[in-house]
Design an enzyme around this catalytic site. Sequence first.
Site, PDB file in Angstrom:
ATOM      1  N   HIS A   1       0.855  -1.189   0.000  1.00 40.92           N
ATOM      2  CA  HIS A   1       0.000   0.000   0.000  1.00 40.92           C
ATOM      3  C   HIS A   1       0.883   1.227   0.000  1.00 40.92           C
ATOM      4  O   HIS A   1       1.948   1.226   0.616  1.00 40.92           O
ATOM      5  CB  HIS A   1      -0.903   0.011   1.247  1.00 40.92           C
ATOM      6  CG  HIS A   1      -2.066   0.923   1.097  1.00 40.92           C
ATOM      7  ND1 HIS A   1      -1.991   2.257   1.390  1.00 40.92           N
ATOM      8  CD2 HIS A   1      -3.322   0.682   0.653  1.00 40.92           C
ATOM      9  CE1 HIS A   1      -3.162   2.804   1.140  1.00 40.92           C
ATOM     10  NE2 HIS A   1      -3.989   1.883   0.688  1.00 40.92           N
TER      11      HIS A   1
ATOM     12  N   ASP B   1      -8.009  -5.624   0.285  1.00 43.06           N
ATOM     13  CA  ASP B   1      -8.489  -6.471  -0.803  1.00 43.06           C
ATOM     14  C   ASP B   1      -8.084  -7.934  -0.650  1.00 43.06           C
ATOM     15  O   ASP B   1      -8.600  -8.791  -1.354  1.00 43.06           O
ATOM     16  CB  ASP B   1      -7.944  -5.944  -2.147  1.00 43.06           C
ATOM     17  CG  ASP B   1      -8.551  -4.598  -2.488  1.00 43.06           C
ATOM     18  OD1 ASP B   1      -9.771  -4.464  -2.344  1.00 43.06           O
ATOM     19  OD2 ASP B   1      -7.808  -3.693  -2.880  1.00 43.06           O
TER      20      ASP B   1
HETATM   21  N1  CMC Z   1       4.117  -7.506  -4.777  1.00 39.72           N
HETATM   22  C1  CMC Z   1       5.459  -7.477  -4.964  1.00 39.72           C
HETATM   23  N2  CMC Z   1       6.214  -6.375  -4.813  1.00 39.72           N
HETATM   24  C2  CMC Z   1       5.579  -5.237  -4.471  1.00 39.72           C
HETATM   25  C3  CMC Z   1       4.203  -5.194  -4.255  1.00 39.72           C
HETATM   26  C4  CMC Z   1       3.463  -6.392  -4.424  1.00 39.72           C
HETATM   27  N3  CMC Z   1       2.129  -6.396  -4.245  1.00 39.72           N
HETATM   28  N4  CMC Z   1       3.834  -3.928  -3.938  1.00 39.72           N
HETATM   29  C5  CMC Z   1       4.964  -3.196  -3.944  1.00 39.72           C
HETATM   30  N5  CMC Z   1       6.016  -3.996  -4.261  1.00 39.72           N
HETATM   31  C6  CMC Z   1       7.431  -3.595  -4.298  1.00 39.72           C
HETATM   32  C7  CMC Z   1       7.749  -2.812  -5.559  1.00 39.72           C
HETATM   33  O1  CMC Z   1       8.174  -3.666  -6.603  1.00 39.72           O
HETATM   34  C8  CMC Z   1       8.847  -1.893  -5.083  1.00 39.72           C
HETATM   35  O2  CMC Z   1      10.025  -2.658  -4.975  1.00 39.72           O
HETATM   36  P1  CMC Z   1      11.457  -1.969  -5.346  1.00 39.72           P
HETATM   37  O3  CMC Z   1      11.649  -0.892  -4.311  1.00 39.72           O
HETATM   38  O4  CMC Z   1      12.447  -3.066  -5.243  1.00 39.72           O
HETATM   39  O5  CMC Z   1      11.328  -1.410  -6.731  1.00 39.72           O
HETATM   40  C9  CMC Z   1       8.428  -1.550  -3.644  1.00 39.72           C
HETATM   41  O6  CMC Z   1       7.645  -2.676  -3.213  1.00 39.72           O
HETATM   42  C10 CMC Z   1       7.608  -0.274  -3.538  1.00 39.72           C
HETATM   43  O7  CMC Z   1       6.507  -0.388  -4.446  1.00 39.72           O
HETATM   44  P2  CMC Z   1       5.874   0.820  -5.230  1.00 39.72           P
HETATM   45  O8  CMC Z   1       5.239   0.324  -6.484  1.00 39.72           O
HETATM   46  O9  CMC Z   1       6.868   1.933  -5.345  1.00 39.72           O
HETATM   47  O10 CMC Z   1       4.755   1.291  -4.191  1.00 39.72           O
HETATM   48  P3  CMC Z   1       3.489   2.172  -4.504  1.00 39.72           P
HETATM   49  O11 CMC Z   1       3.177   2.881  -3.240  1.00 39.72           O
HETATM   50  O12 CMC Z   1       3.695   3.001  -5.717  1.00 39.72           O
HETATM   51  O13 CMC Z   1       2.359   1.086  -4.832  1.00 39.72           O
HETATM   52  C11 CMC Z   1       0.518  -0.372  -4.655  1.00 39.72           C
HETATM   53  C12 CMC Z   1       1.329   0.736  -3.981  1.00 39.72           C
HETATM   54  C13 CMC Z   1      -0.726  -0.666  -3.813  1.00 39.72           C
HETATM   55  C14 CMC Z   1       0.047   0.116  -6.056  1.00 39.72           C
HETATM   56  C15 CMC Z   1       1.378  -1.637  -4.788  1.00 39.72           C
HETATM   57  O14 CMC Z   1       1.771  -2.081  -3.509  1.00 39.72           O
HETATM   58  C16 CMC Z   1       0.692  -2.758  -5.564  1.00 39.72           C
HETATM   59  O15 CMC Z   1       0.731  -2.774  -6.800  1.00 39.72           O
HETATM   60  N6  CMC Z   1       0.012  -3.712  -4.826  1.00 39.72           N
HETATM   61  C17 CMC Z   1      -0.765  -4.750  -5.472  1.00 39.72           C
HETATM   62  C18 CMC Z   1      -2.115  -4.207  -5.880  1.00 39.72           C
HETATM   63  C19 CMC Z   1      -3.039  -4.020  -4.695  1.00 39.72           C
HETATM   64  O16 CMC Z   1      -3.187  -4.889  -3.849  1.00 39.72           O
HETATM   65  N7  CMC Z   1      -3.729  -2.871  -4.679  1.00 39.72           N
HETATM   66  C20 CMC Z   1      -4.719  -2.555  -3.665  1.00 39.72           C
HETATM   67  C21 CMC Z   1      -4.310  -1.408  -2.791  1.00 39.72           C
HETATM   68  S1  CMC Z   1      -5.328  -1.294  -1.311  1.00 39.72           S
HETATM   69  C22 CMC Z   1      -6.920  -0.935  -1.858  1.00 39.72           C
HETATM   70  C23 CMC Z   1      -7.026   0.355  -2.574  1.00 39.72           C
HETATM   71  O17 CMC Z   1      -6.610   1.386  -2.048  1.00 39.72           O
HETATM   72  O18 CMC Z   1      -7.593   0.346  -3.666  1.00 39.72           O
END
Ligand code: CMC
Length: 441
Positions: free
Chosen positions: A318, A376
């Site tokens: 998140h 989720d």
């Molecule tokens: N699985 C594997 N690696 C992950 C994941 C994941 N679900 N989420 C983040 N990472 C890694 C990412 O690859 C990055 O690694 P590195 O620093 O080595 O490049 C690090 O963690 C930081 O990730 P980010 O993409 O910079 O983080 P963000 O804040 O931009 O993304 C997120 C947040 C929710 C989009 C992401 O965690 C994700 O894609 N999660 C899966 C989708 C999900 O479950 N979404 C629902 C969110 S909660 C309900 C809502 O608000 O809608």
Amino acid sequence: MTQVHTAANDAAEDTVTLIDNRTGKTFTYPVLNGTVGPSVIDIRNLYRDTGMFTYDPGYTSTGSCDSRITYIDGDQGILLHRGYTITDLAEKSDFMEVCYLLLHGELPNVAEKNKFVRTISRHTMVHEKLRGFYDGFRNDAHPMAILCGVTGALAAFYHDSTDIRDPQQRLIASHRLIAKMPTISAMAYKFSKGEPFVYPRNDLSYAENFLHMLFAVPAEPYHVNPAMAKAMDRLFILHADHEQNASTSTVRIAGSSHANPFACIAAGIASLWGPAHGGANEAVLKMLEQIGSPDRIPEFIARAKDPADPFRLMGFGHRVYKNYDPRAAVMSKSCHEVLDIVGVTNEPLLKIAQELERIALEDEYFVDRKLFPNVDFYSGITLRAMGFPTSMFTVLFALARTVGWIAQWKEMIEDPVQKIGRPRQLYSGATQRVYVPLDER
Ligand code: CMC
């Protein structure tokens, strides 16, 4: 290079001073303190003073508004609506009360609550002409596509609640959206099943009425299971609002141009649909089905950790929570309760989810990045046990989030410092050049 210094000056006004290393000039900006949480640097005059913009793709360090609705402490895993914890609201309150709280800022007393419930129930029907919109869709249309289109179409039906400068009209639009969203969501479901639409029943509670419109058929009586209605209501509470997330920011920015409120909510639905946001509940279930059995979990964990593989563990991570999402904790409990109600003692997907969570929470990659299950992660299994097809999961999220969107939209419209949302950019494209006619290229 620019250096940043913070200071509390004599007048007790906190400030931050930027030093432009190129010129030696300094620029001082006030620091605004909220009631709780990180303070913000008020850089509204930054461009005027320095000729520079800030650069913050994804708005990871940008506060876009001053809000009193929802607070998240991502490190502690705390979520407050108007100061009340989500755990208290999920356990002690109900969705109608939470809607009132989000819209009006305080919990209602008995008379206020009764009046609010009555008002919402009086707005549950939709214009008969709206039914015609459903026939324009293919039967295999995704219910989120239908929800987005039909909610946008509401903009063409309720002209007496679209003058956004009139507080009374704003309130009526809010009530209409909260009341009609279950009806149009249930109609999207019935349409995909090829079953007749079921009209709302105003003698039922909000959650009961929704379940009735979804699962009743005209051919026989349908009795809503009260325990199921309670679980539905709690799921609505858990999704009601979540600060300045992508869909809420979409609604705010759409509304900042003074657009029709129904169209703004349609914009929010479109943003929510993505798998990185509300579409994750659908994606989690698909992922668990794809994993298929606990012995394949390590393979998927390895893929999630591989930077060359775009696969991510859905329902994990998140932007704000760097601790267990408090909604996920309630959702996980609720999931077990629903499985008990429907008599499922051995749900294989739950076993996979629990094992996946256990392994991920012990894995260095997830620990280092503070990736925890989010809301989720367990909602899909819960909704499936309640009888919802996967394609309806995000629709339920949108239905529940409508109150959050509308409360945030109202707050923005009523904020005297509100301006049209208009971010700037770092331009790295071609500079001005001479047009070459087609036959000379
Ligand atoms: N699985 C594997 N690696 C992950 C994941 C994941 N679900 N989420 C983040 N990472 C890694 C990412 O690859 C990055 O690694 P590195 O620093 O080595 O490049 C690090 O963690 C930081 O990730 P980010 O993409 O910079 O983080 P963000 O804040 O931009 O993304 C997120 C947040 C929710 C989009 C992401 O965690 C994700 O894609 N999660 C899966 C989708 C999900 O479950 N979404 C629902 C969110 S909660 C309900 C809502 O608000 O809608």
